[in-house]
Design a protein around this motif. Structure first.
Motif, mmCIF file in Angstrom:
data_model
loop_
_atom_site.group_PDB
_atom_site.id
_atom_site.type_symbol
_atom_site.label_atom_id
_atom_site.label_comp_id
_atom_site.label_asym_id
_atom_site.label_seq_id
_atom_site.Cartn_x
_atom_site.Cartn_y
_atom_site.Cartn_z
ATOM 1 N N PRO A 32 0.822 -1.214 0.000
ATOM 2 C CA PRO A 32 0.000 0.000 0.000
ATOM 3 C C PRO A 32 0.853 1.259 0.000
ATOM 4 C CG PRO A 32 0.007 -1.017 2.182
ATOM 5 C CD PRO A 32 0.776 -1.930 1.273
ATOM 6 N N PRO A 33 0.480 2.289 -0.782
ATOM 7 C CA PRO A 33 1.240 3.543 -0.770
ATOM 8 C C PRO A 33 0.887 4.392 0.455
ATOM 9 C CG PRO A 33 -0.561 3.674 -2.343
ATOM 10 C CD PRO A 33 -0.609 2.293 -1.766
ATOM 11 N N LEU A 58 0.990 -4.266 12.868
ATOM 12 C CA LEU A 58 2.165 -4.330 11.976
ATOM 13 C C LEU A 58 2.682 -2.939 11.614
ATOM 14 C CD1 LEU A 58 1.182 -7.288 9.614
ATOM 15 C CD2 LEU A 58 3.013 -7.271 11.326
ATOM 16 N N SER A 59 1.785 -1.950 11.572
ATOM 17 C CA SER A 59 2.248 -0.581 11.299
ATOM 18 C C SER A 59 3.206 -0.116 12.386
ATOM 19 C CB SER A 59 1.060 0.380 11.202
ATOM 20 O OG SER A 59 0.276 0.057 10.069
ATOM 21 N N ALA A 61 5.745 -1.440 13.183
ATOM 22 C CA ALA A 61 7.122 -1.621 12.689
ATOM 23 C C ALA A 61 7.751 -0.270 12.394
ATOM 24 C CB ALA A 61 7.128 -2.497 11.435
ATOM 25 N N HIS A 62 6.922 0.745 12.182
ATOM 26 C CA HIS A 62 7.434 2.107 11.959
ATOM 27 C C HIS A 62 7.971 2.734 13.244
ATOM 28 C CE1 HIS A 62 5.030 2.614 7.937
ATOM 29 N NE2 HIS A 62 5.990 1.714 7.872
ATOM 30 N N GLY A 65 13.322 3.025 11.648
ATOM 31 C CA GLY A 65 13.494 3.257 10.214
ATOM 32 C C GLY A 65 13.154 4.677 9.796
ATOM 33 N N PHE A 66 13.352 4.916 8.507
ATOM 34 C CA PHE A 66 13.255 6.272 7.954
ATOM 35 C C PHE A 66 12.344 6.304 6.737
ATOM 36 C CE2 PHE A 66 17.045 6.112 10.418
ATOM 37 C CZ PHE A 66 17.211 7.383 10.932
ATOM 38 N N ALA A 67 11.844 7.496 6.424
ATOM 39 C CA ALA A 67 11.072 7.681 5.200
ATOM 40 C C ALA A 67 11.635 8.875 4.427
ATOM 41 C CB ALA A 67 9.606 7.920 5.533
ATOM 42 N N GLN A 68 11.526 8.790 3.099
ATOM 43 C CA GLN A 68 11.995 9.877 2.241
ATOM 44 C C GLN A 68 10.930 10.974 2.151
ATOM 45 O OE1 GLN A 68 13.962 8.300 -1.466
ATOM 46 N NE2 GLN A 68 13.149 6.373 -0.666
ATOM 47 N N THR A 71 7.626 10.808 0.396
ATOM 48 C CA THR A 71 6.535 9.982 0.925
ATOM 49 C C THR A 71 5.687 10.719 1.963
ATOM 50 O OG1 THR A 71 7.806 8.979 2.743
ATOM 51 C CG2 THR A 71 7.922 7.884 0.593
ATOM 52 N N LEU A 106 10.708 7.622 11.045
ATOM 53 C CA LEU A 106 9.265 7.347 11.125
ATOM 54 C C LEU A 106 8.773 7.552 12.558
ATOM 55 C CD1 LEU A 106 9.474 4.289 8.806
ATOM 56 C CD2 LEU A 106 7.802 6.109 8.461
ATOM 57 N N SER A 131 -0.573 7.598 5.990
ATOM 58 C CA SER A 131 -1.107 6.267 6.324
ATOM 59 C C SER A 131 -0.961 5.953 7.812
ATOM 60 C CB SER A 131 -0.413 5.193 5.488
ATOM 61 O OG SER A 131 0.995 5.330 5.571
HETATM 62 C C1 HEM Z 1 0.241 -0.087 6.582
HETATM 63 C C2 HEM Z 1 0.759 0.138 5.408
HETATM 64 C C3 HEM Z 1 2.159 0.636 5.230
HETATM 65 C C4 HEM Z 1 2.529 1.706 4.494
HETATM 66 C C5 HEM Z 1 1.611 2.615 3.682
HETATM 67 C C6 HEM Z 1 3.974 1.837 4.617
HETATM 68 C C7 HEM Z 1 4.726 2.818 4.015
HETATM 69 C C8 HEM Z 1 6.082 3.020 4.223
HETATM 70 C C9 HEM Z 1 6.864 4.057 3.591
HETATM 71 C C10 HEM Z 1 6.340 5.065 2.573
HETATM 72 C C11 HEM Z 1 8.121 3.967 4.078
HETATM 73 C C12 HEM Z 1 9.316 4.850 3.700
HETATM 74 C C13 HEM Z 1 9.968 4.266 2.457
HETATM 75 C C14 HEM Z 1 10.903 5.230 1.783
HETATM 76 O O1 HEM Z 1 10.864 6.440 2.052
HETATM 77 O O2 HEM Z 1 11.712 4.779 0.945
HETATM 78 C C15 HEM Z 1 8.159 2.859 5.002
HETATM 79 C C16 HEM Z 1 9.276 2.443 5.688
HETATM 80 C C17 HEM Z 1 9.307 1.332 6.499
HETATM 81 N N1 HEM Z 1 8.285 0.431 6.714
HETATM 82 FE FE1 HEM Z 1 6.364 0.669 6.138
HETATM 83 N N2 HEM Z 1 4.454 0.835 5.421
HETATM 84 C C18 HEM Z 1 3.390 0.065 5.808
HETATM 85 C C19 HEM Z 1 3.445 -1.073 6.579
HETATM 86 C C20 HEM Z 1 4.616 -1.641 7.053
HETATM 87 C C21 HEM Z 1 4.709 -2.963 7.642
HETATM 88 C C22 HEM Z 1 3.541 -3.947 7.762
HETATM 89 C C23 HEM Z 1 6.003 -3.139 8.018
HETATM 90 C C24 HEM Z 1 6.656 -4.347 8.657
HETATM 91 C C25 HEM Z 1 6.017 -5.181 9.470
HETATM 92 C C26 HEM Z 1 6.715 -1.922 7.681
HETATM 93 C C27 HEM Z 1 8.047 -1.677 7.953
HETATM 94 C C28 HEM Z 1 8.743 -0.568 7.549
HETATM 95 C C29 HEM Z 1 10.124 -0.272 7.930
HETATM 96 C C30 HEM Z 1 11.000 -1.103 8.872
HETATM 97 C C31 HEM Z 1 10.486 0.920 7.279
HETATM 98 C C32 HEM Z 1 11.819 1.661 7.338
HETATM 99 C C33 HEM Z 1 12.753 1.186 6.253
HETATM 100 C C34 HEM Z 1 14.143 1.819 6.350
HETATM 101 O O3 HEM Z 1 14.410 2.701 7.163
HETATM 102 O O4 HEM Z 1 15.005 1.403 5.545
HETATM 103 N N3 HEM Z 1 5.841 -1.045 7.082
HETATM 104 N N4 HEM Z 1 6.895 2.292 5.070
#
Ligand code: HEM
Length: 189
Positions: A32-33, A58-59, A61-62, A65-68, A71, A106, A131
């Motif tokens: 999902p975006p 599960l969300s 998990a944020h 970690g980082f987001a760009q 996003t 995040l 989100s």
């Molecule tokens: C609910 C829907 C979700 C959306 C819309 C979403 C969206 C995103 C976005 C946009 C980013 C940043 C990516 C970037 O900037 O390159 C991100 C990072 C991340 N997401 Fe999610 N995510 C969701 C669910 C999850 C789930 C289910 C997990 C794991 C169980 C997860 C784990 C992570 C982690 C660990 C990062 C950081 C990655 C890093 O720092 O390298 N996310 N997510």
């Protein structure tokens, strides 16, 4: 990096059959975006056999970690369900144009610690992604209740997160001779 202590450790089942190849297109059409609304996020999770509790847990998990910038730009300039001080504090890192790949944590409170501050931030409209904030709108929904529960009860979050991670890990595994069981989960055999 601090991983938040033994509360968050769990044993994972071994032996999942995984693909030997990866597809960027398939990933992009299934993940999902960050601009999705709550109903869209829930529908996406349900299409994969996951439910509302899985979505909220599960969300979490944020918590690391980082987001760009690309996003969360729309959120910090156009969303209304956001703390204005929080929004302006991010605008330096994420200008209206340019800086697309600039990073923000995040979970700004404890960026490298697995804990429940991701959820506490949602209560004060300080979720980074649109989100994220969709999970808590203060409208008394079931999702709101789970965010409140996890924000004050790390044990409830840890219990539900582990269960949902195992559920997600059991989604649509390859069977028979398709794919392979990896010796090292980070790479194909
Ligand atoms: C609910 C829907 C979700 C959306 C819309 C979403 C969206 C995103 C976005 C946009 C980013 C940043 C990516 C970037 O900037 O390159 C991100 C990072 C991340 N997401 Fe999610 N995510 C969701 C669910 C999850 C789930 C289910 C997990 C794991 C169980 C997860 C784990 C992570 C982690 C660990 C990062 C950081 C990655 C890093 O720092 O390298 N996310 N997510």
């Amino acid at each position: 990096m601090s991983l938040g202590g033994s509360l968050y450790w769990y044993k994972v089942p071994l032996g999942r059959r995984d693909a030997r190849t990866a597809s960027k297109d398939a990933a992009n059409s299934n993940l999902p975006p960050p601009f999705f609304s709550f109903p869209q996020l829930l529908a996406n999770f349900q299409a994969h056999g996951l439910d509302l509790k899985d979505l909220v847990a599960l969300s979490g998990a944020h918590t690391i970690g980082f987001a760009q910038c690309s996003t969360f730009r729309n959120r910090i300039y156009n969303d209304t369900n956001i703390d204005p001080t929080f929004a302006s504090s991010l605008q330096g890192t994420c200008p209206k144009s340019g800086g697309d790949s600039n990073l923000s944590p995040l979970d700004r409170v404890t960026p490298s610690r697995v804990d429940t501050s991701y959820y506490s931030s949602l209560l004060s409209k300080r979720g980074l992604l649109h989100s994220d904030q969709e999970l808590f709108k203060g409208d008394g929904s079931e999702s709101d209740s789970l965010v409140k529960l996890y924000s004050r009860n790390p044990f409830a979050f840890a219990t539900d997160f582990k269960a949902s991670m195992i559920k997600m890990g059991n989604m649509k595994p390859l069977t028979g001779n398709a794919g392979e069981i990896r010796v090292n989960c980070r790479k194909v055999n």
